[in-house]
Design an enzyme around this catalytic site. Structure first.
Site, PDB file in Angstrom:
ATOM      1  N   TYR A  54       0.820  -1.148  -0.033  1.00  0.00           N
ATOM      2  CA  TYR A  54      -0.075   0.087   0.104  1.00  0.00           C
ATOM      3  C   TYR A  54       1.003   1.037   0.023  1.00  0.00           C
ATOM      4  O   TYR A  54       1.967   1.352   0.547  1.00  0.00           O
ATOM      5  CB  TYR A  54      -0.681  -0.062   1.136  1.00  0.00           C
ATOM      6  CG  TYR A  54      -1.974   1.009   1.115  1.00  0.00           C
ATOM      7  CD1 TYR A  54      -3.196   0.643   0.345  1.00  0.00           C
ATOM      8  CD2 TYR A  54      -2.063   2.174   1.805  1.00  0.00           C
ATOM      9  CE1 TYR A  54      -4.216   1.627   0.128  1.00  0.00           C
ATOM     10  CE2 TYR A  54      -3.101   3.263   1.799  1.00  0.00           C
ATOM     11  CZ  TYR A  54      -4.118   3.017   1.003  1.00  0.00           C
ATOM     12  OH  TYR A  54      -5.326   3.731   0.855  1.00  0.00           O
ATOM     13  N   ASP A 186     -18.361 -19.342  -8.620  1.00  0.00           N
ATOM     14  CA  ASP A 186     -19.201 -20.343  -8.351  1.00  0.00           C
ATOM     15  C   ASP A 186     -19.050 -21.153  -7.076  1.00  0.00           C
ATOM     16  O   ASP A 186     -18.156 -20.925  -6.327  1.00  0.00           O
ATOM     17  CB  ASP A 186     -18.811 -21.556  -9.435  1.00  0.00           C
ATOM     18  CG  ASP A 186     -19.996 -22.509  -9.930  1.00  0.00           C
ATOM     19  OD1 ASP A 186     -21.154 -22.277  -9.292  1.00  0.00           O
ATOM     20  OD2 ASP A 186     -19.883 -23.440 -10.917  1.00  0.00           O
ATOM     21  N   ARG A 187     -20.226 -21.939  -6.609  1.00  0.00           N
ATOM     22  CA  ARG A 187     -20.078 -22.424  -5.319  1.00  0.00           C
ATOM     23  C   ARG A 187     -19.952 -24.107  -5.388  1.00  0.00           C
ATOM     24  O   ARG A 187     -20.101 -24.763  -6.467  1.00  0.00           O
ATOM     25  CB  ARG A 187     -21.289 -22.096  -4.617  1.00  0.00           C
ATOM     26  CG  ARG A 187     -21.512 -20.486  -4.215  1.00  0.00           C
ATOM     27  CD  ARG A 187     -20.231 -20.046  -3.525  1.00  0.00           C
ATOM     28  NE  ARG A 187     -20.248 -18.850  -2.726  1.00  0.00           N
ATOM     29  CZ  ARG A 187     -19.751 -17.725  -3.132  1.00  0.00           C
ATOM     30  NH1 ARG A 187     -19.250 -17.558  -4.577  1.00  0.00           N
ATOM     31  NH2 ARG A 187     -19.893 -16.578  -2.637  1.00  0.00           N
ATOM     32  N   GLY A 255     -10.259  -2.777  -6.119  1.00  0.00           N
ATOM     33  CA  GLY A 255      -9.574  -3.597  -5.197  1.00  0.00           C
ATOM     34  C   GLY A 255      -8.823  -4.576  -5.999  1.00  0.00           C
ATOM     35  O   GLY A 255      -8.766  -4.789  -7.065  1.00  0.00           O
TER      36      GLY A 255
END
Length: 355
Positions: A54, A186-187, A255
């Site tokens: 950062y 996806d799960r 992000g």
């Protein structure tokens, strides 16, 4: 006594070296206040700071008994003022406050700040909710308001849809007449996938797609998608999201949850770190364009939305930080390690709750 989680900035494996240090409650000057933290989240940004990825270094350091300089991680948190200096004019004992800027060190029980470091928050907000105002709700608001002119009826598309910021984007967007497409991984099972989709739709998303569905669906045809918010930094995924935009649309890098480790690093992350011109989200820039009173008014509005139930908090993982408790260092370290391992796969946000 005061307790702080600390690490050696620049160490090869800084996460593994996090320790809990006990010191006296700090003294304060006439223009300073002493706060006692009530809640402090563990954010993806905190890990970027710890790993030296950062552009801002930790701003709070303490000297340990070994003489080493230890940095205090944490950029977000809610605290109660317990002492005020004689020259402090706008804050008082028992005020609920949050930090105005990143990297001030919130993973600790007590801290000393100057008045300008803090923003007073209505005391009607519960501390654990106040602690996610600045890096949870504020980014969602700015992403909707600062990066593309959005009109009622427009659509936006976002990934990392189970994350805290995406959670609030989905809830804030309908207040402006904007519809949201949320993209998720996806799960493992069809039932888990359907539960995740149902949960996201219940919190404001108009359409929820897996990354594979995004590549193959025709459900986006005819939709005026003007803004894509990329919090993963996966080039293939970002390209597929950008392909859904209308001409002149905007892709915002917000992000780096999916950034793969490499010797050269991720190009977009490098550009963002160096603040090279890029359509990229930076919370500090958005807040910096607003005067202190405007910032206070903005957070008061966020607090009101939470208090009235217009905005609902995501599921959070609470970790109790009880001063002096046996085994506290291991408990805190284990929770940080879990948050670090889960940050890219949709785990609940960890929040330290101080007792």
């Amino acid at each position: 006594m005061a307790e702080s989680l600390v690490f050696i900035y620049g160490a090869p494996k800084p996460i593994d070296g996090i320790q809990l240090i006990t010191q006296s409650i700090p003294t304060y000057g006439p223009e300073e206040v002493v706060v006692e933290f009530l809640a402090a989240p563990v954010n993806p940004l905190d890990f970027l700071v710890i790993h030296g990825k950062y552009p801002i270094k930790p701003k709070s350091n303490i000297t340990g008994q070994d003489g080493k300089q230890w940095a205090i991680p944490g950029s977000d948190g809610a605290a109660r003022i317990i002492q005020v200096g004689s020259a402090v004019s706008n804050l008082a004992v028992d005020d609920l406050v949050i930090l105005r800027a990143h990297c001030k060190g919130t993973w600790r029980t007590h801290a000393v700040f100057v008045e300008e470091d803090l923003i007073r928050i209505p005391s009607t907000v519960k501390p654990h909710l106040a602690s996610i105002l600045r890096m949870g709700i504020a980014p969602a608001y700015f992403l909707l308001r600062e990066y593309h002119n959005l009109d009622p009826g427009d659509w936006i598309i976002q990934n990392a849809a189970t994350g805290t910021i995406s959670h609030f984007v989905s809830q804030l967007a309908p207040l402006y007449g904007i519809k949201v497409i949320s993209v998720i991984r996806d799960r493992l099972t069809a039932d888990e996938l359907e539960r995740t989709k149902r949960s996201l739709r219940s919190h404001g998303a108009s359409l929820v797609l897996t990354e594979e569905e995004l590549r193959t669906t025709d459900a986006l045809t005819g939709k005026r998608i003007v803004l894509a918010i990329d919090s993963v930094s996966d080039d293939s995924l970002a390209r597929n999201m950008a392909a859904s935009l209308i001409p002149g649309g905007t892709l915002v890098t917000a992000g780096f949850l999916g950034t793969a480790e490499s010797r050269e690093g991720n190009l977009r992350q490098f550009l963002w770190q160096c603040n090279i011109t890029l359509k990229s989200f930076r919370l500090s820039d958005c807040l910096g364009r607003r005067a202190p009173l405007q910032q206070v008014a903005l957070f008061e509005w966020f607090a009101e939305l939470l208090t009235h139930g217009t905005l609902k908090a995501p599921a959070l993982e609470f970790v109790t930080w009880k001063r002096g408790a046996k085994g506290l260092q291991k408990s805190l370290f284990d929770s940080i390690q879990r948050a670090h391992d889960d940050e890219a796969i949709g785990g609940r946000k960890t929040v330290f709750v101080f007792e």
